[in-house]
Design a protein around this motif. Structure first.
Motif, PDB file in Angstrom:
ATOM      1  N   ILE A 164       0.839  -1.208   0.000  1.00  0.00           N
ATOM      2  CA  ILE A 164       0.000   0.000   0.000  1.00  0.00           C
ATOM      3  C   ILE A 164       0.870   1.252   0.000  1.00  0.00           C
ATOM      4  O   ILE A 164       0.655   2.185  -0.788  1.00  0.00           O
ATOM      5  CB  ILE A 164      -0.945   0.002   1.217  1.00  0.00           C
ATOM      6  N   LEU A 165       1.869   1.275   0.873  1.00  0.00           N
ATOM      7  CA  LEU A 165       2.720   2.460   0.978  1.00  0.00           C
ATOM      8  C   LEU A 165       3.538   2.674  -0.289  1.00  0.00           C
ATOM      9  O   LEU A 165       3.765   3.818  -0.708  1.00  0.00           O
ATOM     10  CB  LEU A 165       3.641   2.346   2.195  1.00  0.00           C
ATOM     11  N   MET A 166       3.946   1.589  -0.942  1.00  0.00           N
ATOM     12  CA  MET A 166       4.693   1.715  -2.193  1.00  0.00           C
ATOM     13  C   MET A 166       3.812   2.300  -3.294  1.00  0.00           C
ATOM     14  O   MET A 166       4.256   3.164  -4.061  1.00  0.00           O
ATOM     15  CB  MET A 166       5.242   0.354  -2.623  1.00  0.00           C
ATOM     16  N   VAL A 167       2.567   1.835  -3.381  1.00  0.00           N
ATOM     17  CA  VAL A 167       1.671   2.361  -4.413  1.00  0.00           C
ATOM     18  C   VAL A 167       1.286   3.801  -4.104  1.00  0.00           C
ATOM     19  O   VAL A 167       1.166   4.631  -5.023  1.00  0.00           O
ATOM     20  CB  VAL A 167       0.422   1.472  -4.559  1.00  0.00           C
ATOM     21  N   GLU A 168       1.124   4.129  -2.834  1.00  0.00           N
ATOM     22  CA  GLU A 168       0.807   5.515  -2.466  1.00  0.00           C
ATOM     23  C   GLU A 168       1.927   6.478  -2.850  1.00  0.00           C
ATOM     24  O   GLU A 168       1.662   7.666  -3.089  1.00  0.00           O
ATOM     25  CB  GLU A 168       0.509   5.618  -0.971  1.00  0.00           C
ATOM     26  N   GLU A 169       3.156   5.996  -2.905  1.00  0.00           N
ATOM     27  CA  GLU A 169       4.253   6.850  -3.375  1.00  0.00           C
ATOM     28  C   GLU A 169       4.065   7.227  -4.841  1.00  0.00           C
ATOM     29  O   GLU A 169       4.566   8.255  -5.292  1.00  0.00           O
ATOM     30  CB  GLU A 169       5.594   6.151  -3.177  1.00  0.00           C
ATOM     31  N   LEU A 170       3.343   6.392  -5.581  1.00  0.00           N
ATOM     32  CA  LEU A 170       3.067   6.668  -6.996  1.00  0.00           C
ATOM     33  C   LEU A 170       1.785   7.456  -7.188  1.00  0.00           C
ATOM     34  O   LEU A 170       1.667   8.240  -8.126  1.00  0.00           O
ATOM     35  CB  LEU A 170       2.963   5.343  -7.772  1.00  0.00           C
ATOM     36  N   SER A 171       0.818   7.223  -6.307  1.00  0.00           N
ATOM     37  CA  SER A 171      -0.477   7.896  -6.401  1.00  0.00           C
ATOM     38  C   SER A 171      -1.065   8.018  -5.001  1.00  0.00           C
ATOM     39  O   SER A 171      -1.632   7.047  -4.476  1.00  0.00           O
ATOM     40  CB  SER A 171      -1.429   7.112  -7.313  1.00  0.00           C
ATOM     41  N   ALA A 172      -0.928   9.190  -4.393  1.00  0.00           N
ATOM     42  CA  ALA A 172      -1.325   9.379  -2.999  1.00  0.00           C
ATOM     43  C   ALA A 172      -2.781   9.009  -2.704  1.00  0.00           C
ATOM     44  O   ALA A 172      -3.074   8.453  -1.646  1.00  0.00           O
ATOM     45  CB  ALA A 172      -1.042  10.818  -2.572  1.00  0.00           C
ATOM     46  N   PRO A 173      -3.734   9.300  -3.616  1.00  0.00           N
ATOM     47  CA  PRO A 173      -5.137   8.993  -3.292  1.00  0.00           C
ATOM     48  C   PRO A 173      -5.583   7.593  -3.689  1.00  0.00           C
ATOM     49  O   PRO A 173      -6.788   7.345  -3.796  1.00  0.00           O
ATOM     50  CB  PRO A 173      -5.902  10.057  -4.090  1.00  0.00           C
ATOM     51  N   VAL A 174      -4.666   6.659  -3.877  1.00  0.00           N
ATOM     52  CA  VAL A 174      -5.026   5.353  -4.434  1.00  0.00           C
ATOM     53  C   VAL A 174      -6.025   4.582  -3.561  1.00  0.00           C
ATOM     54  O   VAL A 174      -6.781   3.738  -4.056  1.00  0.00           O
ATOM     55  CB  VAL A 174      -3.756   4.515  -4.701  1.00  0.00           C
ATOM     56  N   LEU A 175      -6.067   4.882  -2.258  1.00  0.00           N
ATOM     57  CA  LEU A 175      -6.993   4.183  -1.367  1.00  0.00           C
ATOM     58  C   LEU A 175      -8.330   4.904  -1.194  1.00  0.00           C
ATOM     59  O   LEU A 175      -9.141   4.495  -0.353  1.00  0.00           O
ATOM     60  CB  LEU A 175      -6.364   3.983   0.021  1.00  0.00           C
TER      61      LEU A 175
END
Length: 222
Positions: A164-175
């Protein structure tokens, strides 16, 4: 006094980062030796410590362990993060393998040409939102527990938070469309050992930069 595990890898995330996460979550202190030259790597090979001539390498319990998946499953079992029976272990394996697929896409992207790298990152975000995160949102909804398997922390929870934290580095609102995963992220991040690992100055590694890519290429000759 038990000897601290020793990790041999590059000064970056790659396939070692999930191992660092697992040890940190278990509250285990570890030492690291960073590979910076081809000679260091060749010495490990000549000493017979790399089973398939590959890193990561973890020295623990008097054994040189290689192959990241094998290392992770050993550590999860050793530190009671692998469920209470075979059925729980199976679910943990499935969930961990799913998040690993996503994380490997991120880890491999920096080694691609700029245009391909950006396309890879965009695909990661898309797949996270359409393939992976909906699955974990449903798992949390269906059983109504704080954790993915059983009602205790496992390797699956730790690796999902890392992903989750890795993907949030690419797109902060991903969740933004996944309220249960948002709550999960907060809950797991506040477990004391994990909270400590997330603080500045820990052994958690930053996203790969150009220097990391260059070192890896030079050491591995590719």
């Amino acid at each position: 006094m038990e000897t601290k595990p020793k990790l041999y890898y590059f000064h970056g995330r790659g396939r070692m980062e999930s191992i660092r996460w697992l040890l940190a979550a278990a509250g285990v202190e570890f030492e690291e030796e960073f590979l910076e030259t081809r000679e260091q790597y060749e010495k490990l090979q000549k000493d017979g410590r790399l089973l398939f001539d590959q890193v990561p390498l973890v020295e623990i319990d008097g054994m040189p362990l290689t192959q990241s998946r094998a290392i992770l499953s050993y550590l999860a079992a050793k530190y009671n993060l692998y469920g209470k029976d075979l059925k729980e272990r199976l679910r943990i394996d499935m969930y961990a393998d799913g998040t690993l697929d996503l994380m490997l896409m991120i880890a491999q992207a920096p080694f691609k040409p700029p245009k391909e790298k950006e396309e890879s990152y965009a695909l990661v975000v898309k797949r996270a939102k359409t393939r992976y995160f909906p699955v974990f949102e449903k798992i949390l909804k269906d059983h109504g527990e704080d954790f993915l398997v059983g009602n205790q922390l496992s390797w699956a929870d730790i690796q999902l938070l890392e992903a989750i934290l890795m993907v949030e580095e690419l797109s902060a609102p991903v969740l933004s469309d996944f309220p249960l995963l948002q709550a999960f992220k907060t809950r797991i991040s506040n477990i004391p050992t994990i909270k400590k690992f997330l603080q500045p100055g820990s052994q958690r590694k930053p996203p790969p930069d150009a220097h990391y890519v260059e070192v890896v290429r030079n050491v591995l000759n590719f």
